[in-house]
Structures are given as C-alpha cells and as structure tokens.
Design an enzyme around this catalytic site. Sequence first.
Site, PDB file in Angstrom:
ATOM      1  N   ASP A 131      -5.389  -3.998  -5.212  1.00  0.00           N
ATOM      2  CA  ASP A 131      -5.835  -4.358  -3.867  1.00  0.00           C
ATOM      3  C   ASP A 131      -7.351  -4.354  -3.775  1.00  0.00           C
ATOM      4  O   ASP A 131      -7.948  -5.182  -3.078  1.00  0.00           O
ATOM      5  CB  ASP A 131      -5.230  -3.411  -2.832  1.00  0.00           C
ATOM      6  CG  ASP A 131      -5.522  -1.941  -3.126  1.00  0.00           C
ATOM      7  OD1 ASP A 131      -5.603  -1.563  -4.315  1.00  0.00           O
ATOM      8  OD2 ASP A 131      -5.647  -1.153  -2.166  1.00  0.00           O
ATOM      9  N   ARG A 132      -7.988  -3.440  -4.509  1.00  0.00           N
ATOM     10  CA  ARG A 132      -9.447  -3.368  -4.479  1.00  0.00           C
ATOM     11  C   ARG A 132     -10.071  -4.592  -5.155  1.00  0.00           C
ATOM     12  O   ARG A 132     -11.087  -5.125  -4.698  1.00  0.00           O
ATOM     13  CB  ARG A 132      -9.921  -2.081  -5.161  1.00  0.00           C
ATOM     14  CG  ARG A 132      -9.367  -0.819  -4.502  1.00  0.00           C
ATOM     15  CD  ARG A 132      -9.804   0.436  -5.226  1.00  0.00           C
ATOM     16  NE  ARG A 132     -11.234   0.658  -5.088  1.00  0.00           N
ATOM     17  CZ  ARG A 132     -11.919   1.574  -5.760  1.00  0.00           C
ATOM     18  NH1 ARG A 132     -11.283   2.341  -6.647  1.00  0.00           N
ATOM     19  NH2 ARG A 132     -13.206   1.736  -5.574  1.00  0.00           N
ATOM     20  N   THR A 139      -4.586   4.131   3.454  1.00  0.00           N
ATOM     21  CA  THR A 139      -4.239   5.533   3.211  1.00  0.00           C
ATOM     22  C   THR A 139      -5.480   6.313   2.801  1.00  0.00           C
ATOM     23  O   THR A 139      -5.695   7.445   3.235  1.00  0.00           O
ATOM     24  CB  THR A 139      -3.158   5.620   2.118  1.00  0.00           C
ATOM     25  OG1 THR A 139      -2.046   4.824   2.509  1.00  0.00           O
ATOM     26  CG2 THR A 139      -2.703   7.055   1.925  1.00  0.00           C
ATOM     27  N   GLY A 158       0.828  -1.191   0.000  1.00  0.00           N
ATOM     28  CA  GLY A 158       0.000   0.000   0.000  1.00  0.00           C
ATOM     29  C   GLY A 158       0.865   1.244   0.000  1.00  0.00           C
ATOM     30  O   GLY A 158       2.090   1.181   0.095  1.00  0.00           O
ATOM     31  N   ASN A 159       0.229   2.389  -0.096  1.00  0.00           N
ATOM     32  CA  ASN A 159       0.981   3.637  -0.119  1.00  0.00           C
ATOM     33  C   ASN A 159       1.691   3.915   1.198  1.00  0.00           C
ATOM     34  O   ASN A 159       2.760   4.530   1.214  1.00  0.00           O
ATOM     35  CB  ASN A 159       0.040   4.802  -0.456  1.00  0.00           C
ATOM     36  CG  ASN A 159      -0.419   4.765  -1.890  1.00  0.00           C
ATOM     37  OD1 ASN A 159       0.367   4.907  -2.809  1.00  0.00           O
ATOM     38  ND2 ASN A 159      -1.709   4.542  -2.086  1.00  0.00           N
ATOM     39  N   THR A 160       1.121   3.458   2.304  1.00  0.00           N
ATOM     40  CA  THR A 160       1.687   3.716   3.625  1.00  0.00           C
ATOM     41  C   THR A 160       2.312   2.480   4.244  1.00  0.00           C
ATOM     42  O   THR A 160       3.409   2.546   4.812  1.00  0.00           O
ATOM     43  CB  THR A 160       0.593   4.251   4.576  1.00  0.00           C
ATOM     44  OG1 THR A 160      -0.025   5.402   3.987  1.00  0.00           O
ATOM     45  CG2 THR A 160       1.190   4.646   5.916  1.00  0.00           C
ATOM     46  N   THR A 186      -8.320  18.544  24.719  1.00  0.00           N
ATOM     47  CA  THR A 186      -8.099  18.629  23.271  1.00  0.00           C
ATOM     48  C   THR A 186      -7.794  17.252  22.688  1.00  0.00           C
ATOM     49  O   THR A 186      -8.290  16.904  21.610  1.00  0.00           O
ATOM     50  CB  THR A 186      -6.934  19.593  22.968  1.00  0.00           C
ATOM     51  OG1 THR A 186      -7.270  20.886  23.480  1.00  0.00           O
ATOM     52  CG2 THR A 186      -6.680  19.695  21.469  1.00  0.00           C
ATOM     53  N   GLY A 189      -7.438  -0.176  -8.525  1.00  0.00           N
ATOM     54  CA  GLY A 189      -6.243  -0.674  -7.850  1.00  0.00           C
ATOM     55  C   GLY A 189      -6.318  -2.179  -7.644  1.00  0.00           C
ATOM     56  O   GLY A 189      -7.392  -2.718  -7.364  1.00  0.00           O
TER      57      GLY A 189
END
Length: 251
Positions: free
Chosen positions: A106-107, A129, A10-12, A181, A104
């Site tokens: 992966d899809r 990602t 993957g991209n990440t 926060t 893609g």
Amino acid sequence: MARLLAIDVGNTQTVLGLFDDDRLAEHRRLATDSNRTGDELGALLGEMLELEGLDGICLSSTVPALVREYELFAERWAKAPILVVGPGAKTGISVRYDDPREVGPDRVVNAVAATERYGAPCIVVDFGTSTNFDVVSAEGEYVGGVLAPGIEISMDALFARAARLMRVDFTEPPSVIGKTTVHSLQSGLVYGFAGQVDRIVEEIRGELGSEAQAVATGGLAELVVPHSKTIETIDPWLTLEGLRLVWELNR
C-alpha cells in the site's frame, strides 16, 4: 472499456474501487476479517459490486493470510486475472529501502499515485491502522518514510488502560480547551495528531531540502487535515488510483 477491481486490504479496513478505464465508477469500504474465505469474499463482494465482465483485479494486502483467499475469489467468483502487488510486480518507481521487501504494498502504490498526480518530491500521509508517511525524492524515487501509531489504535490503547475514560466519536470538538471529558479526548485526538503530522512533515522536508508537497489519504484524514499546517491536499482514493496505475503498467 476496461473494467478493473482495485482492492486495498488494510489491517482494519478494506477499500474496493471499480474502475471503468481510468474513471473510478464505484467504491466501497468494509471491515477487514482475516478469517474470511474466498467463497465468503465472493458472496459478500458479489452483493456490493457488479463482478460481471471484469478485465482484472489488482490487490494490495497487508494481511498475508488473505492474499490466497482473494486469489480464490478471483478464480471462482470474478473469473478474472489478479495481480498481487509485491515482489515481481512492476511499479515504475525505484524503492531505495535497505530491504525493499519490508515496504508494504500500500505504501508503494501510494507513492506511485502521488508522484503521478502531484509530481516529485512529495510526501504521502496515510491515516490508517498506523499513520504512514511515505517519501518520494525529487528524482522520483521512494526513499523511505515514517510509521507512527494510528488514531484508532492509540485511542483504543488509552481506553483500555484508563478505567474512567469512555470511547468517544471521532469528531472535532467545539474548542481546544475541553469542558467535558468527551470534548477533552476529542481535542487531544484532533490537535494531538495534527501536531504530530506537522512536526514529522517538517522534519522530512528538512532532510529532503525541499518543500515537498504533502498529500493525505485514509479514513480519518478529513478529521485531522483541516487542523494541519503542512498538508495541502486530501486525496481519499489515492491508493485505489495507485493500484490502477500499477495494473496498467503490468498489463
């Protein structure tokens, strides 16, 4: 016994799975580095997994520059044939996309695995990602999907633009209404993405005209899915299973 190394780049992150026949024996997750060479991959993966006696490698990559490097890794280090999922590879599923080459790999393998494991129609929600929604019709055809910004890149963009906000751990807050926060950011992350997923799944089901089963996969599925009203199942290794099925079909 057949030994297959399934690799989802993957991209990440990159996910690796070592199969003994149809059993996932080992799995690893590492950061994707588009600058790695085939020799670097060989040295790294050789430390993580037993590469001796591999019958094959099945690769899905959303990073084109790494495809050739994994081919070199397969040739020099693993000494095993490699199948790259893409044009020319048999997947066993019809892709009803205006240009199937845009989808893609992966899809596609997610759709293959989900159809095999859960039947059609179905929806795969992949928390990567980007958050990908992939849809298989009642006829067992890949009919398209939805792409939305992923959790990590959305939060990175927020931190980059808001000077007073700090990075937070991706964990569930103690309550929806944040008293700090950090908790406020975590609440927006968890409940915001759960709401996004539910609305998109509901709209997809409306277009399909059926209550298609929704299956989640990807690194952050465990964080969001418990707060979703539409996803029934988390299948963390769905993509690896899809790679195994595609390998078997082409073998």
